[in-house]
Structure formats: C-alpha cells, structure tokens
Design a protein around this motif. Structure first.
Motif, mmCIF file in Angstrom:
data_model
loop_
_atom_site.group_PDB
_atom_site.id
_atom_site.type_symbol
_atom_site.label_atom_id
_atom_site.label_comp_id
_atom_site.label_asym_id
_atom_site.label_seq_id
_atom_site.Cartn_x
_atom_site.Cartn_y
_atom_site.Cartn_z
ATOM 1 N N LEU A 163 -24.801 -46.187 31.155
ATOM 2 C CA LEU A 163 -26.202 -46.074 31.549
ATOM 3 C C LEU A 163 -26.411 -45.445 32.910
ATOM 4 N N PHE A 164 -25.479 -45.653 33.839
ATOM 5 C CA PHE A 164 -25.627 -45.021 35.142
ATOM 6 C C PHE A 164 -24.265 -44.778 35.778
ATOM 7 N N GLY A 165 -24.268 -43.994 36.854
ATOM 8 C CA GLY A 165 -23.009 -43.578 37.463
ATOM 9 C C GLY A 165 -22.325 -44.680 38.236
ATOM 10 N N ILE A 166 -21.033 -44.835 38.002
ATOM 11 C CA ILE A 166 -20.199 -45.793 38.728
ATOM 12 C C ILE A 166 -18.979 -45.021 39.221
ATOM 13 N N PRO A 167 -18.672 -45.094 40.498
ATOM 14 C CA PRO A 167 -17.560 -44.289 41.020
ATOM 15 C C PRO A 167 -16.195 -44.783 40.549
ATOM 16 N N ASN A 168 -15.258 -43.855 40.504
ATOM 17 C CA ASN A 168 -13.837 -44.139 40.265
ATOM 18 C C ASN A 168 -13.518 -44.596 38.840
ATOM 19 N N VAL A 169 -14.413 -44.311 37.898
ATOM 20 C CA VAL A 169 -14.140 -44.667 36.498
ATOM 21 C C VAL A 169 -14.587 -43.527 35.583
ATOM 22 N N VAL A 170 -14.224 -42.299 35.915
ATOM 23 C CA VAL A 170 -14.745 -41.154 35.180
ATOM 24 C C VAL A 170 -14.344 -41.171 33.709
ATOM 25 N N ALA A 171 -13.094 -41.510 33.406
ATOM 26 C CA ALA A 171 -12.645 -41.521 32.008
ATOM 27 C C ALA A 171 -13.327 -42.646 31.237
ATOM 28 N N TYR A 172 -13.400 -43.808 31.835
ATOM 29 C CA TYR A 172 -14.056 -44.957 31.202
ATOM 30 C C TYR A 172 -15.537 -44.665 30.981
ATOM 31 N N SER A 173 -16.187 -44.058 31.988
ATOM 32 C CA SER A 173 -17.604 -43.717 31.856
ATOM 33 C C SER A 173 -17.822 -42.718 30.728
ATOM 34 N N ALA A 174 -16.945 -41.727 30.630
ATOM 35 C CA ALA A 174 -17.065 -40.746 29.558
ATOM 36 C C ALA A 174 -16.918 -41.407 28.189
ATOM 37 N N ALA A 175 -15.953 -42.325 28.085
ATOM 38 C CA ALA A 175 -15.713 -42.996 26.806
ATOM 39 C C ALA A 175 -16.890 -43.871 26.417
ATOM 40 N N LYS A 176 -17.386 -44.657 27.354
ATOM 41 C CA LYS A 176 -18.484 -45.565 27.038
ATOM 42 C C LYS A 176 -19.792 -44.804 26.829
ATOM 43 N N SER A 177 -19.957 -43.681 27.497
ATOM 44 C CA SER A 177 -21.135 -42.849 27.253
ATOM 45 C C SER A 177 -21.062 -42.223 25.867
ATOM 46 N N ALA A 178 -19.854 -41.896 25.424
ATOM 47 C CA ALA A 178 -19.687 -41.360 24.072
ATOM 48 C C ALA A 178 -20.138 -42.370 23.028
ATOM 49 N N TYR A 179 -19.969 -43.647 23.303
ATOM 50 C CA TYR A 179 -20.436 -44.680 22.376
ATOM 51 C C TYR A 179 -21.928 -44.530 22.096
ATOM 52 N N VAL A 180 -22.686 -44.183 23.138
ATOM 53 C CA VAL A 180 -24.137 -44.054 22.972
ATOM 54 C C VAL A 180 -24.452 -42.970 21.956
ATOM 55 N N GLY A 181 -23.791 -41.830 22.079
ATOM 56 C CA GLY A 181 -24.001 -40.749 21.117
ATOM 57 C C GLY A 181 -23.520 -41.112 19.729
ATOM 58 N N MET A 182 -22.381 -41.794 19.644
ATOM 59 C CA MET A 182 -21.863 -42.209 18.346
ATOM 60 C C MET A 182 -22.822 -43.156 17.645
ATOM 61 N N VAL A 183 -23.360 -44.106 18.385
ATOM 62 C CA VAL A 183 -24.284 -45.081 17.800
ATOM 63 C C VAL A 183 -25.505 -44.376 17.221
ATOM 64 N N ARG A 184 -26.075 -43.464 17.977
ATOM 65 C CA ARG A 184 -27.286 -42.787 17.509
ATOM 66 C C ARG A 184 -26.999 -41.891 16.307
ATOM 67 N N ALA A 185 -25.876 -41.162 16.360
ATOM 68 C CA ALA A 185 -25.532 -40.282 15.243
ATOM 69 C C ALA A 185 -25.203 -41.080 13.991
ATOM 70 N N ILE A 195 -26.634 -49.560 6.321
ATOM 71 C CA ILE A 195 -25.686 -49.910 7.387
ATOM 72 C C ILE A 195 -26.360 -49.707 8.738
ATOM 73 N N ARG A 196 -26.552 -50.788 9.459
ATOM 74 C CA ARG A 196 -27.161 -50.693 10.789
ATOM 75 C C ARG A 196 -26.071 -50.461 11.837
ATOM 76 N N VAL A 197 -26.384 -49.655 12.834
ATOM 77 C CA VAL A 197 -25.410 -49.303 13.872
ATOM 78 C C VAL A 197 -26.068 -49.508 15.232
ATOM 79 N N ASN A 198 -25.488 -50.378 16.056
ATOM 80 C CA ASN A 198 -26.066 -50.697 17.351
ATOM 81 C C ASN A 198 -24.972 -50.872 18.398
ATOM 82 N N ALA A 199 -25.390 -51.034 19.645
ATOM 83 C CA ALA A 199 -24.437 -51.271 20.730
ATOM 84 C C ALA A 199 -24.997 -52.303 21.697
ATOM 85 N N ILE A 200 -24.097 -52.978 22.361
ATOM 86 C CA ILE A 200 -24.429 -53.846 23.489
ATOM 87 C C ILE A 200 -23.818 -53.217 24.729
#
Length: 269
Positions: A163-185, A195-200
């Motif tokens: 949801l927002f920028g956090i320093p020193n976790v670029v790979a983790y941020s990219a992975a968790k941000s990808a979840y957002v796109g995966m959920v919507r798609a 089949i419902r698809v959601n995220a926490i």
C-alpha cells in the motif's frame, strides 16, 4: 437495527433459523505458511468457525505441533511452495486425503531487509518466486476443482508494503504489490464461476518475529505506534478473524478487495 455483540448475532441466527453467516462448517481450508505466526492464527480462527484446516509448510515437526494445538479439525501436509512443478500433485494429494478444497490461503513467504542497491537479482527473484509464483502455482492447481464445484475462496496475505513505500524491502514490496494485481485479475476471471478472490493487508502485528525486531529498535516501534490511530500493535487473531469473514458466507458479495487489518495505519497521518 438493534446493536449486537458477536453472541447476539449468533443468537439471532438461531432464533430465525438462519445459518450463521460467519460459520465455515463443511469447508476445507489449505493454509500455506501455516505452522507459525499469522498462518497458525488463521488456522485456529477458521477451525473455531467450523472449517477443517490443512496447515502447509516445509517443517513437519512445526506443522505437527501447530495442528495438534488447534485440535481435531486440523491436519498438516509438507510442501515447499518454491517447488512450482509440484503444486498440482500436492493439491491432488490433499484432495485425495481430505476431500474438495474450498479455501486456499496463500500466506507463505520470506522476508528480505536490504537496501535496494545491495539487493541482487538472485535475491530479488527468490522473494518473487516464493510469494508470487508459489501462490500462482497453487491457485492455478486448485482453481479447476473449485470451478467444477461452482464455489471457492482464494485469499492472499498482502502487506502494508502493498500500500505504501517502506525502505529497505524492495523485493518484498514488489512481491506483495504483485498480490494486489493478482487478486484483482483473478477476481475478474474466477468470480463469474463462483470463486471469490480477496486479500488481507496486515499492519504491524505482535508476533514473535516482530516482537524481537521491535524490542531491539524502540525508535521504530514508536514510529509505528505514532502513525497507527489505534495506538497499538495488532494480534495475530485479528488477521485470523478477518480471514474467517472473507472466507465465510458473510462476505458472499465481496471479491477483489484488499482489506487492511492495521489499526488505521494505512490511513493515519
């Protein structure tokens, strides 16, 4: 509308002969990263709501202890989500032993705290493989049976880093941000088939790992608390109860959402 406690809601359901919409009786949930932390908490909460749960991870001893702590509705299965080609076989094995899977919670992950300029391509790829490709492989493997059943729930455990920028976790941020796109798609593709698809997106939760990290960094702990309107860390069960809701009939018209469980941190100033 009258005010209800949780007990009051259950009582009203019983008085009106309605099935309680937050119950998960008859459901079978597979939870990756289920041996500890948020995965274990979600397992406990789903089992308390009546679901059978299969805790998944790489360490049999930890999984066995976790399943025993939950009780007779819990079992475990060893699987490494990085072994992408094994996902179909693993899902088949679980369904052969336990029956149709109706809930999949993609929770397994690894963390990498490192400046972006020092993060190697190999490290970046490993984080993406575990989170993104691992979750996709299992979702892809379980979806056909859910389509045949005409129902199912896929739940992804995202992060504040989605949801927002956090320093020193670029790979983790990219992975968790990808979840957002995966959920919507996935929601747009699979929801028409039941089949419902959601995220926490959990905020800062009081786990053994976070406790150790923040105990050694009081300034960071204070920064977190100062930007969290509720002024405290969450408990693992807060995420577990949100998972129960999103996987239950109470959320039958909810799909494609990213639900922050963060004490207001994502909207705090």
């Amino acid at each position: 509308m009258s005010k209800h406690t949780n007990t009051g809601i259950a009582t009203d359901c019983a008085l009106h002969a309605w099935p309680c919409p937050f119950r998960l009786d008859g459901e079978l949930a597979v939870i990756t990263g289920g041996g500890t932390g948020l995965g274990l908490a979600m397992g406990r909460c789903l089992a308390a709501a009546g679901a059978r749960v299969v805790l998944v991870g790489r360490r049999a001893a930890a999984l066995e202890a976790a399943s025993q702590s939950i009780g007779p509705l819990a079992s475990f299965a060893v699987h490494d989500v990085d072994q992408l080609e094994q996902a179909p076989r693993f899902i088949e094995q679980v369904q052969r032993q336990h029956g149709p899977i109706t809930i999949l919670i993609n929770n397994a992950g690894i963390h990498l705290k490192k400046p972006a300029v020092d993060t190697t391509e190999q490290e970046f790829l490993q984080v993406l493989t575990t989170h993104v490709l691992g979750a996709h492989a299992l979702s892809r493997a379980v979806a056909p049976a859910m389509m045949q059943q005409g129902r199912g729930s896929l739940l992804f455990i995202a992060s504040m880093a989605s949801l927002f920028g956090i320093p020193n976790v670029v790979a983790y941020s990219a992975a968790k941000s990808a979840y957002v796109g995966m959920v919507r798609a996935l929601a747009t593709e699979l929801s028409p088939q039941g089949i419902r698809v959601n995220a926490i997106a959990p905020g800062w939760i009081e786990t053994d790992m976070s406790h150790k990290a923040l105990a050694q960094d009081p300034a960071r702990r204070q920064k977190i608390l100062s930007r969290t309107p509720m002024g405290r860390l969450g408990q693992p069960e807060d995420v577990g109860m949100a998972a129960v809701y999103l996987c239950s009939p109470a959320a039958r018209f909810v799909t494609g959402v990213i639900l922050p469980v963060d004490g207001g941190a994502s909207i705090g100033f």
